[in-house]
Design a protein around this motif. Structure first.
Motif, mmCIF file in Angstrom:
data_model
loop_
_atom_site.group_PDB
_atom_site.id
_atom_site.type_symbol
_atom_site.label_atom_id
_atom_site.label_comp_id
_atom_site.label_asym_id
_atom_site.label_seq_id
_atom_site.Cartn_x
_atom_site.Cartn_y
_atom_site.Cartn_z
ATOM 1 N N ARG C 46 88.924 86.825 -14.345
ATOM 2 C CA ARG C 46 87.584 87.373 -14.358
ATOM 3 C C ARG C 46 86.662 86.539 -13.475
ATOM 4 N NH1 ARG C 46 83.171 86.494 -18.208
ATOM 5 N NH2 ARG C 46 84.538 85.272 -19.554
ATOM 6 N N HIS C 47 85.960 87.215 -12.534
ATOM 7 C CA HIS C 47 84.961 86.534 -11.687
ATOM 8 C C HIS C 47 83.651 86.467 -12.451
ATOM 9 C CE1 HIS C 47 87.087 86.627 -7.732
ATOM 10 N NE2 HIS C 47 87.782 87.557 -8.363
ATOM 11 N N THR C 48 83.125 85.268 -12.661
ATOM 12 C CA THR C 48 81.815 85.179 -13.319
ATOM 13 C C THR C 48 80.750 85.298 -12.231
ATOM 14 O OG1 THR C 48 81.331 82.833 -13.006
ATOM 15 C CG2 THR C 48 82.873 83.422 -14.787
ATOM 16 N N HIS C 49 79.500 85.518 -12.682
ATOM 17 C CA HIS C 49 78.497 85.707 -11.615
ATOM 18 C C HIS C 49 78.072 84.362 -11.032
ATOM 19 C CE1 HIS C 49 75.800 86.108 -15.273
ATOM 20 N NE2 HIS C 49 75.431 84.973 -14.738
ATOM 21 N N HIS C 50 78.813 83.302 -11.427
ATOM 22 C CA HIS C 50 78.593 82.017 -10.743
ATOM 23 C C HIS C 50 79.688 81.793 -9.711
ATOM 24 C CE1 HIS C 50 75.294 80.316 -13.198
ATOM 25 N NE2 HIS C 50 75.713 81.253 -14.026
ATOM 26 N N GLY C 51 80.499 82.834 -9.500
ATOM 27 C CA GLY C 51 81.551 82.692 -8.494
ATOM 28 C C GLY C 51 82.781 81.967 -9.032
ATOM 29 N N LYS C 52 82.798 81.630 -10.356
ATOM 30 C CA LYS C 52 83.991 80.983 -10.928
ATOM 31 C C LYS C 52 85.008 82.076 -11.258
ATOM 32 C CE LYS C 52 81.414 77.206 -13.218
ATOM 33 N NZ LYS C 52 81.665 76.127 -12.261
ATOM 34 N N VAL C 53 86.291 81.717 -11.311
ATOM 35 C CA VAL C 53 87.328 82.652 -11.742
ATOM 36 C C VAL C 53 87.932 82.105 -13.028
ATOM 37 C CG1 VAL C 53 89.535 83.748 -11.194
ATOM 38 C CG2 VAL C 53 87.866 83.343 -9.367
ATOM 39 N N ILE C 54 87.875 82.885 -14.099
ATOM 40 C CA ILE C 54 88.447 82.449 -15.381
ATOM 41 C C ILE C 54 89.850 83.031 -15.480
ATOM 42 C CG2 ILE C 54 88.201 82.518 -17.893
ATOM 43 C CD1 ILE C 54 85.211 82.545 -17.511
ATOM 44 N N GLU C 55 90.864 82.148 -15.299
ATOM 45 C CA GLU C 55 92.231 82.618 -15.241
ATOM 46 C C GLU C 55 92.649 83.303 -16.536
ATOM 47 O OE1 GLU C 55 94.957 79.790 -13.800
ATOM 48 O OE2 GLU C 55 93.735 79.311 -12.013
ATOM 49 N N PRO C 56 93.585 84.294 -16.421
ATOM 50 C CA PRO C 56 94.003 84.997 -17.645
ATOM 51 C C PRO C 56 94.742 84.072 -18.618
ATOM 52 C CG PRO C 56 95.287 85.723 -15.714
ATOM 53 C CD PRO C 56 94.210 84.816 -15.195
ATOM 54 N N GLY C 57 94.600 84.360 -19.919
ATOM 55 C CA GLY C 57 95.241 83.533 -20.953
ATOM 56 C C GLY C 57 96.627 84.063 -21.323
ATOM 57 N N VAL C 58 97.098 85.070 -20.574
ATOM 58 C CA VAL C 58 98.461 85.576 -20.815
ATOM 59 C C VAL C 58 99.240 85.496 -19.502
ATOM 60 C CG1 VAL C 58 97.779 87.185 -22.649
ATOM 61 C CG2 VAL C 58 97.806 87.973 -20.263
ATOM 62 N N HIS E 49 80.157 82.483 -18.906
ATOM 63 C CA HIS E 49 80.320 82.810 -17.477
ATOM 64 C C HIS E 49 79.978 81.601 -16.603
ATOM 65 C CE1 HIS E 49 76.229 84.694 -18.164
ATOM 66 N NE2 HIS E 49 75.983 83.654 -17.395
ATOM 67 N N HIS E 50 79.808 80.438 -17.260
ATOM 68 C CA HIS E 50 79.695 79.199 -16.475
ATOM 69 C C HIS E 50 81.028 78.457 -16.497
ATOM 70 C CE1 HIS E 50 75.353 79.152 -15.616
ATOM 71 N NE2 HIS E 50 75.346 80.009 -16.607
ATOM 72 N N GLY E 51 82.052 79.118 -17.043
ATOM 73 C CA GLY E 51 83.364 78.478 -17.064
ATOM 74 C C GLY E 51 83.505 77.482 -18.207
ATOM 75 N N LYS E 52 82.468 77.377 -19.096
ATOM 76 C CA LYS E 52 82.586 76.486 -20.263
ATOM 77 C C LYS E 52 83.368 77.209 -21.363
ATOM 78 C CE LYS E 52 78.066 74.184 -19.615
ATOM 79 N NZ LYS E 52 78.519 72.973 -18.940
#
Lengths: 94, 94, 94, 94, 94, 94, 94
Positions: C46-58, E49-52
């Motif tokens: 998931r791309h956050t609106h801070h440009g971070k990518v939260i990798e999938p947990g599966v 969405h800050h990756g925290k």
């Protein structure tokens, strides 16, 4: 002259016979509204809640296609305009 | 030529007989719309409210599957296109 | 092969008789859809609106349970897949 | 005197016969409300959740067009005003 | 064994006769579902969405009360579990 | 004495005959509720999710106009108050 | 003992005859629920998506007024409690 605010864009809607320019037409059945237009004026852009301004991606003179039922119609003397949000504009016809 | 704005993507929808490419079809009963297509043009990407631009994850030429009822249909002369948001695209068919 | 976009996950849905693996079944009455599946492919996250990518947990191969009516069904030749959002996945069956 | 709060703007609505100024009128059928007005007072602006204040893009004396059914009507003695949000204002008539 | 994802929590629902532990019961009329349970497994927490990651405020073994109609029921062999969001949990019974 | 929380404001509603102060009245037909009032107490302000506090733009003693159907009525002995959100307040009557 | 999570607050609702303390009563017609109560326990506060915790503005022992239909009722033995969000609390009665 209309000076749109924020992320708003003033369009002059293309009547049916003007459709040849770029030949673009939304699959518009009789009941649907024409949805191609010329950009007449652009606002300064969208203010984010970080105080940034995201400038519009269209400029005066662009021919654009937009969401069919978007915006508010405005009559200026004999001319008719439509004021939409930039996000209602789908694409520029090049 | 259509130049999509922001996070929008221009697709050319695959008609029924074209389904053999990659053999992908949404479980589409007769009444549902075809939902695989070729990417024709991509916007610059999604502007976040931090002023960042998140580039699209698809490129011109990709074959994709997308949410069945998403987007706005556009006729350009004899050709028919669909303009969707990137978020409406489910996957790339490799 | 389907390459899912963003926070999307491709699942192969487990038919009724496959339920013995881990013995997990959602309390599914006849009318409800089966909701356990194997992970076939994962998006980049998931791309956050801070440009971070939260990798999938599966990861590919995990057996998961998911929200009953989530996702879009896709047929690839004879195989049937379901494309869901990561947030529709409840838990991994270990 | 009314001092609007935050992103609110006080307008004095232009009656039908005043339409000649700039000749702007929303395509208002009889049933719709007039939607051009003069700016009487402006709030300090919109507070973002970062504690920034986004100053209004209109000033006292501007003639504006606004969303037809926006705002709350206020009577101050014999005068009638409309208090709208800045986001309800479409454009400045120059 | 169920390993919940993100901010999800696996609960074993307390049947009516188990209500004496801490004596807590939601004012549940016959028609309402029991809403106290034991925490069986917790996810890693909510991704902002800050990756925290905001770690869960409950741990395995806690007895909790939760919103009556929250979550998805899961059968694992003979046992029945409920997978809820942490935000559906009202309080820990100490 | 009522101490409002966060962005809440305690108002004492002005009855019909009190309307002369500043002569402000919402165009209130008989069925609509009076909407001018005196500020009795203010909360500390709105907490943003950045942990900032945005102080209220009104102070005790201000006469204000507010959205007609906003807030919750409270009786304190013989006195009647209205607790609204600061965002429900349209303007200060100066 | 109930330990509320996050921004939740445990209240003991004041029955009708207890109304004299501070004499506060919501203009409650017979059919409406009593809405003044004593704070019994408070959660650690609201987690913002920046990982900050905004501590509650009420403490154990405070007498408060709250939104009439807010919260979930809980029976603990013979006692009845109400678990609300802090945002449902209007003001502290001093």
């Amino acid at each position: 002259m209309l000076k749109p605010l924020g992320d708003r864009i003033v369009l002059r809607v293309k009547k049916e016979e003007e459709k040849s320019v770029g030949g673009i037409v939304l699959t518009t059945s009789a009941k649907e509204k024409p949805s191609t237009a010329e950009v007449i004026a652009v606002g300064e852009g969208r203010h984010t809640h970080h105080g940034k301004v995201i400038e519009p991606g269209v400029k005066v003179g662009d021919i654009v296609v937009f969401e069919k039922f978007a915006g508010t119609e405005i009559k200026d003397g004999s001319e008719e305009f439509l004021i939409v949000r930039e996000d209602d504009i789908l694409a520029i016809v090049e």
